[in-house]
Design a protein around this motif. Structure first.
Motif, PDB file in Angstrom:
ATOM      1  N   VAL A  89      19.615 -13.425 -18.395  1.00 26.88           N
ATOM      2  CA  VAL A  89      19.123 -12.495 -19.420  1.00 26.88           C
ATOM      3  C   VAL A  89      19.835 -12.814 -20.732  1.00 26.88           C
ATOM      4  O   VAL A  89      21.037 -12.553 -20.860  1.00 26.88           O
ATOM      5  N   PRO A  90      19.170 -13.456 -21.689  1.00 31.71           N
ATOM      6  CA  PRO A  90      19.808 -13.719 -22.976  1.00 31.71           C
ATOM      7  C   PRO A  90      20.204 -12.415 -23.652  1.00 31.71           C
ATOM      8  O   PRO A  90      19.482 -11.419 -23.594  1.00 31.71           O
ATOM      9  N   GLY A  91      21.375 -12.404 -24.273  1.00 33.81           N
ATOM     10  CA  GLY A  91      21.829 -11.205 -24.988  1.00 33.81           C
ATOM     11  C   GLY A  91      23.025 -11.560 -25.853  1.00 33.81           C
ATOM     12  O   GLY A  91      23.834 -12.411 -25.442  1.00 33.81           O
ATOM     13  N   PRO A  92      23.168 -10.931 -27.015  1.00 31.89           N
ATOM     14  CA  PRO A  92      24.263 -11.268 -27.930  1.00 31.89           C
ATOM     15  C   PRO A  92      25.640 -11.011 -27.314  1.00 31.89           C
ATOM     16  O   PRO A  92      26.626 -11.572 -27.761  1.00 31.89           O
ATOM     17  N   GLY A  93      25.667 -10.227 -26.241  1.00 28.41           N
ATOM     18  CA  GLY A  93      26.973  -9.907 -25.618  1.00 28.41           C
ATOM     19  C   GLY A  93      27.247 -10.734 -24.380  1.00 28.41           C
ATOM     20  O   GLY A  93      28.191 -10.472 -23.633  1.00 28.41           O
ATOM     21  N   GLU A 119      15.555  -3.202 -29.381  1.00 23.75           N
ATOM     22  CA  GLU A 119      17.015  -3.005 -29.339  1.00 23.75           C
ATOM     23  C   GLU A 119      17.590  -3.487 -28.012  1.00 23.75           C
ATOM     24  O   GLU A 119      18.790  -3.401 -27.761  1.00 23.75           O
ATOM     25  N   GLY A 120      16.711  -3.935 -27.104  1.00 24.43           N
ATOM     26  CA  GLY A 120      17.205  -4.400 -25.807  1.00 24.43           C
ATOM     27  C   GLY A 120      16.444  -3.771 -24.665  1.00 24.43           C
ATOM     28  O   GLY A 120      15.453  -3.050 -24.866  1.00 24.43           O
ATOM     29  N   ILE A 121      16.886  -4.086 -23.441  1.00 19.64           N
ATOM     30  CA  ILE A 121      16.244  -3.632 -22.199  1.00 19.64           C
ATOM     31  C   ILE A 121      17.038  -2.454 -21.628  1.00 19.64           C
ATOM     32  O   ILE A 121      18.286  -2.459 -21.669  1.00 19.64           O
ATOM     33  N   SER A 139      24.712 -15.713 -23.952  1.00 19.91           N
ATOM     34  CA  SER A 139      24.507 -15.661 -25.402  1.00 19.91           C
ATOM     35  C   SER A 139      24.413 -17.074 -25.970  1.00 19.91           C
ATOM     36  O   SER A 139      25.153 -17.963 -25.557  1.00 19.91           O
ATOM     37  N   LEU A 140      23.552 -17.217 -26.949  1.00 21.73           N
ATOM     38  CA  LEU A 140      23.390 -18.528 -27.575  1.00 21.73           C
ATOM     39  C   LEU A 140      24.507 -18.787 -28.576  1.00 21.73           C
ATOM     40  O   LEU A 140      24.857 -19.909 -28.867  1.00 21.73           O
ATOM     41  N   GLY A 141      25.046 -17.680 -29.093  1.00 23.95           N
ATOM     42  CA  GLY A 141      26.086 -17.838 -30.105  1.00 23.95           C
ATOM     43  C   GLY A 141      26.338 -16.531 -30.826  1.00 23.95           C
ATOM     44  O   GLY A 141      25.581 -15.560 -30.670  1.00 23.95           O
ATOM     45  N   ASP A 142      27.386 -16.484 -31.589  1.00 24.56           N
ATOM     46  CA  ASP A 142      27.806 -15.237 -32.254  1.00 24.56           C
ATOM     47  C   ASP A 142      27.029 -14.985 -33.520  1.00 24.56           C
ATOM     48  O   ASP A 142      27.554 -15.080 -34.634  1.00 24.56           O
ATOM     49  N   TYR A 143      25.738 -14.745 -33.355  1.00 25.61           N
ATOM     50  CA  TYR A 143      24.850 -14.332 -34.453  1.00 25.61           C
ATOM     51  C   TYR A 143      23.741 -13.548 -33.770  1.00 25.61           C
ATOM     52  O   TYR A 143      23.562 -13.613 -32.555  1.00 25.61           O
ATOM     53  N   VAL A 144      22.962 -12.754 -34.540  1.00 29.16           N
ATOM     54  CA  VAL A 144      21.968 -11.861 -33.921  1.00 29.16           C
ATOM     55  C   VAL A 144      20.554 -12.401 -34.094  1.00 29.16           C
ATOM     56  O   VAL A 144      20.134 -12.721 -35.207  1.00 29.16           O
ATOM     57  N   LEU A 145      19.851 -12.548 -32.991  1.00 27.34           N
ATOM     58  CA  LEU A 145      18.442 -12.932 -32.995  1.00 27.34           C
ATOM     59  C   LEU A 145      17.607 -11.670 -32.772  1.00 27.34           C
ATOM     60  O   LEU A 145      18.156 -10.602 -32.494  1.00 27.34           O
ATOM     61  N   ASN A 146      16.298 -11.794 -32.835  1.00 27.80           N
ATOM     62  CA  ASN A 146      15.423 -10.630 -32.627  1.00 27.80           C
ATOM     63  C   ASN A 146      14.983 -10.482 -31.180  1.00 27.80           C
ATOM     64  O   ASN A 146      14.347  -9.501 -30.803  1.00 27.80           O
ATOM     65  N   GLY A 147      15.288 -11.502 -30.381  1.00 30.53           N
ATOM     66  CA  GLY A 147      14.846 -11.438 -28.981  1.00 30.53           C
ATOM     67  C   GLY A 147      15.419 -12.609 -28.206  1.00 30.53           C
ATOM     68  O   GLY A 147      16.137 -13.442 -28.778  1.00 30.53           O
ATOM     69  N   GLY A 148      15.072 -12.666 -26.915  1.00 28.18           N
ATOM     70  CA  GLY A 148      15.660 -13.678 -26.033  1.00 28.18           C
ATOM     71  C   GLY A 148      14.930 -14.997 -25.963  1.00 28.18           C
ATOM     72  O   GLY A 148      15.437 -15.965 -25.395  1.00 28.18           O
ATOM     73  N   GLU A 149      13.734 -15.073 -26.540  1.00 23.57           N
ATOM     74  CA  GLU A 149      12.897 -16.265 -26.350  1.00 23.57           C
ATOM     75  C   GLU A 149      13.545 -17.536 -26.898  1.00 23.57           C
ATOM     76  O   GLU A 149      13.548 -18.582 -26.233  1.00 23.57           O
ATOM     77  N   VAL A 150      14.106 -17.456 -28.094  1.00 21.72           N
ATOM     78  CA  VAL A 150      14.739 -18.649 -28.675  1.00 21.72           C
ATOM     79  C   VAL A 150      15.871 -19.139 -27.776  1.00 21.72           C
ATOM     80  O   VAL A 150      16.034 -20.336 -27.529  1.00 21.72           O
ATOM     81  N   ALA A 151      16.620 -18.185 -27.243  1.00 20.64           N
ATOM     82  CA  ALA A 151      17.727 -18.553 -26.346  1.00 20.64           C
ATOM     83  C   ALA A 151      17.187 -19.245 -25.099  1.00 20.64           C
ATOM     84  O   ALA A 151      17.745 -20.244 -24.638  1.00 20.64           O
ATOM     85  N   VAL A 152      16.065 -18.748 -24.574  1.00 16.22           N
ATOM     86  CA  VAL A 152      15.487 -19.375 -23.367  1.00 16.22           C
ATOM     87  C   VAL A 152      15.059 -20.809 -23.677  1.00 16.22           C
ATOM     88  O   VAL A 152      15.312 -21.727 -22.888  1.00 16.22           O
TER      89      VAL A 152
END
Ligand code: JD8
Length: 407
Positions: A89-93, A119-121, A139-152
């Motif tokens: 589950v991609p997430g900033p945390g 805001e999340g699941i 997490s992909l990195g210490d910045y905020v995306l709008n969703g998990g797709e880019v991380a996937v």
């Protein structure tokens, strides 16, 4: 490997049809399934979100569609050689995506990805899933995306390219950044001389030399320099812990030559006095020879922390290189610590730092010291070196070898 992705934006995953990942799917190496979360809603508005309980901005993804979607994925992929997928589950945390994590995930037969939005699941979905399958928040990195797709997209590419048969010459996977902790060397191709408008741009001559040992050494040198300059945090950990921790460890440049020569003289006087020979190279080298050595060896310069931009005092150094003509041997030399800082373990850590900089081809470490330097010999034996009988590679010296331990 089977991959299932659940998202409210299936088209976001279209790039997985392209390039090497697309080919891996057509070659049957990757079996990718993208599921629209709205398929698993039960209202005519196909609602996947609702306002956050307890108030606050934005919307939260509802639990029920997720539970149905995950159940569908598990049922759909049951015959995958694994009863359930590992849910990412991609997430900033989440835990940072690293090359090491990519290698771990590449060992798995089945990965599922839950792409959050808004805001999340709802937090209960993580509990629900955790009761049914392994779940990792990444997490992909210490910045905020709008969703998990880019991380996937990033995770699937980083993991997929590690699967056998996806990247043509697996060889090229070895010397990549983050594979062995060093950034990669600069690359060039034809024309060797590029007429770029009124600027003539040439390539480093060593690359045209045909001397593969020299090319390997130059490339490794470039990797060390770039890593120290751009990502000192990646340098071998021994550069950042213990006695070296509060010191500034950098790859030496010609600008360090004069101080290095002074340090060399200071550190080899005792050996000169003990051996009675003042012509040993460290005592005899000219400034030009010291400067040339900095270029020919991977040389570290250790300074006290700089104050207001003024470089600190040069207090230690070490250098290493692939033995010319034998890429299996890594030679460590000129291990030196200013007399007033000796005895604090700096030498031991510098030796480890030099060894850690050795490329993958190295299987044996070599070091040399004076016959009279019994303290050095004890230090190197304590570091796992075995002293060779008889005279060493230079008059009045002994050689010590150590097999490189693979993890
Ligand atoms: C998944 C929803 C947006 C995040 C409120 C903005 C990863 N490195 C990363 N940064 N951000 C994400 C990420 C962001 C996501 C979701 C991943 C699902 N959002 C949220 C919390 C703050 N909005 C990520 N991997």
């Amino acid at each position: 490997m089977r991959l299932d992705v659940v998202t409210i934006f299936p088209d976001y995953l279209a790039p997985l049809d392209l390039s090497l990942i697309g080919k891996a799917r057509r070659d049957g190496i990757l079996d990718v399934h993208v599921h629209d979360l709205r398929t698993f809603t039960d209202d005519r508005h196909r609602t996947v979100d609702d306002s956050p309980l307890g108030g606050g901005a934005g919307m939260v993804m509802k639990p029920e569609p997720w539970a149905r979607a995950l159940e569908h994925v598990v049922d759909a992929g049951a015959s995958q050689g694994a009863p359930v997928p590992h849910l990412i589950v991609p997430g900033p945390g989440g835990v940072p995506l690293t090359q090491a994590l990519a290698h771990e995930l590449a060992q798995e037969p089945w990965l599922a990805f839950a792409c959050g939005r808004y805001e999340g699941i709802d937090e209960r979905v993580y509990e629900h899933a955790g009761e049914r399958m392994p779940v990792t928040i990444v997490s992909l990195g210490d910045y905020v995306l709008n969703g998990g797709e880019v991380a996937v997209l990033a995770i699937v590419e980083a993991v997929g390219r590690l699967l056998p048969g996806v990247v043509g010459n697996a060889e090229s996977l070895v010397e990549e950044s983050h594979e062995d902790g060093l950034l990669e060397y600069p690359v060039y191709t034809r024309p060797a001389v590029w007429a770029d408008g009124d600027v003539v741009r040439e390539v480093p001559p060593v690359l045209l030399s045909g001397n593969h040992g020299a090319i390997a050494a130059w490339r490794h040198e470039q990797r060390l320099e770039r890593t120290a300059a751009r990502r000192p945090d990646l340098l071998p950990t021994s550069a950042t812990t213990g006695a070296l921790a509060d010191l500034d460890v950098r790859v030496a440049t010609a600008a360090d030559a004069a101080e290095l020569r002074v340090l060399q003289l200071a550190c080899w006087v005792p050996e000169g006095r003990a051996s009675g020979s003042w012509t040993i190279p460290p005592l005899d080298e000219t400034l030009e020879e010291v400067t040339a050595g900095i270029g020919a060896w991977a040389t570290y310069a250790v300074r006290t922390a700089s104050e207001s931009g003024v470089p600190g005092r040069l207090v230690a150094s070490v250098r290493g290189r692939v033995r010319p003509g034998d890429p299996s041997v890594w030679e460590t030399g000129r291990l030196m610590v200013v007399p007033d800082l000796q005895g604090r373990g700096l030498g031991r850590e510098l030796l480890a730092l030099a060894e850690a900089a050795a490329p993958a081809s190295v299987t044996t470490f070599w070091i040399n010291t004076g016959v009279v330097s019994t303290a050095n010999q004890r230090r190197y034996r304590r570091a796992g070196y075995r002293q060779l009988p008889g005279e060493g590679s230079f008059p009045g010296t002994v050689d010590l070898l150590k097999r490189r331990r693979t993890s």
